[in-house]
Design a protein around this motif. Structure first.
Motif, PDB file in Angstrom:
ATOM      1  N   SER A 138      22.587 -45.881  38.152  1.00  0.00           N
ATOM      2  CA  SER A 138      23.751 -46.689  38.482  1.00  0.00           C
ATOM      3  C   SER A 138      23.345 -47.758  39.488  1.00  0.00           C
ATOM      4  N   HIS A 156      37.324 -58.116  31.884  1.00  0.00           N
ATOM      5  CA  HIS A 156      36.790 -56.774  32.137  1.00  0.00           C
ATOM      6  C   HIS A 156      37.768 -55.944  32.953  1.00  0.00           C
ATOM      7  N   ASP A 177      37.701 -54.448  35.769  1.00  0.00           N
ATOM      8  CA  ASP A 177      37.251 -53.384  36.677  1.00  0.00           C
ATOM      9  C   ASP A 177      35.812 -53.656  37.119  1.00  0.00           C
ATOM     10  N   LYS A 195      30.021 -49.699  40.713  1.00  0.00           N
ATOM     11  CA  LYS A 195      29.933 -48.481  39.903  1.00  0.00           C
ATOM     12  C   LYS A 195      29.903 -48.776  38.404  1.00  0.00           C
ATOM     13  N   ASN A 196      30.300 -49.989  38.013  1.00  0.00           N
ATOM     14  CA  ASN A 196      30.347 -50.328  36.600  1.00  0.00           C
ATOM     15  C   ASN A 196      29.180 -51.201  36.140  1.00  0.00           C
ATOM     16  N   VAL A 201      24.927 -50.847  35.542  1.00  0.00           N
ATOM     17  CA  VAL A 201      23.826 -49.891  35.440  1.00  0.00           C
ATOM     18  C   VAL A 201      22.517 -50.645  35.604  1.00  0.00           C
ATOM     19  N   ASN A 214      28.739 -52.563  32.482  1.00  0.00           N
ATOM     20  CA  ASN A 214      29.045 -51.374  31.698  1.00  0.00           C
ATOM     21  C   ASN A 214      30.524 -51.034  31.880  1.00  0.00           C
ATOM     22  N   ASP A 215      31.002 -50.042  31.181  1.00  0.00           N
ATOM     23  CA  ASP A 215      32.339 -49.471  31.336  1.00  0.00           C
ATOM     24  C   ASP A 215      33.453 -50.492  31.101  1.00  0.00           C
ATOM     25  N   PHE A 216      33.792 -50.672  29.849  1.00  0.00           N
ATOM     26  CA  PHE A 216      34.833 -51.620  29.462  1.00  0.00           C
ATOM     27  C   PHE A 216      36.163 -50.914  29.176  1.00  0.00           C
ATOM     28  N   ASN A 217      36.410 -49.781  29.817  1.00  0.00           N
ATOM     29  CA  ASN A 217      37.624 -49.005  29.560  1.00  0.00           C
ATOM     30  C   ASN A 217      38.908 -49.778  29.842  1.00  0.00           C
TER      31      ASN A 217
END
Length: 99
Positions: free
Chosen positions: A6, A47, A49, A53-54, A56, A81-84
């Motif tokens: 991360s 995005h 967010d 943390k998002n 890598v 990363n992390d496209f929630n």
């Protein structure tokens, strides 16, 4: 692609100013690419967010290094990363306003 860690793990590492600059460039390019930002055109994705943390970290062989003698040729790369929470943006081509 498999990330090695991360972006939060970078806080405990001693990085040169050039390495930090490369990571900042990676973050900016990743955001621009993910959001579909092109000159003169509106973004196509938000995005929503963006946080350390998002992102890598991956290691790439070769590259520019950081220009210091004796340094490994492995290059740290930062990737979004992390496209929630991402939202696709739709634009009215006649008005140029978001739908």
């Amino acid at each position: 692609e498999i990330a090695s860690s991360s972006a939060l793990s970078l806080a405990s590492q001693s990085l040169s100013p050039l390495q930090v600059l490369h990571l900042a460039r990676d973050a900016a390019l990743g955001l621009a690419d993910a959001h579909g930002i092109e000159e003169g055109k509106p973004p196509t994705l938000a995005h929503r967010d963006v946080a350390p943390k998002n992102f890598v970290v991956s290691m790439e062989e070769g590259g520019e290094g950081d220009g210091q003698a004796g340094q490994s040729s492995k290059l740290l790369r930062l990737k979004l990363n992390d496209f929630n929470f991402a939202t696709f943006l739709h634009w009215n081509p006649r008005t140029g306003r978001r739908c």
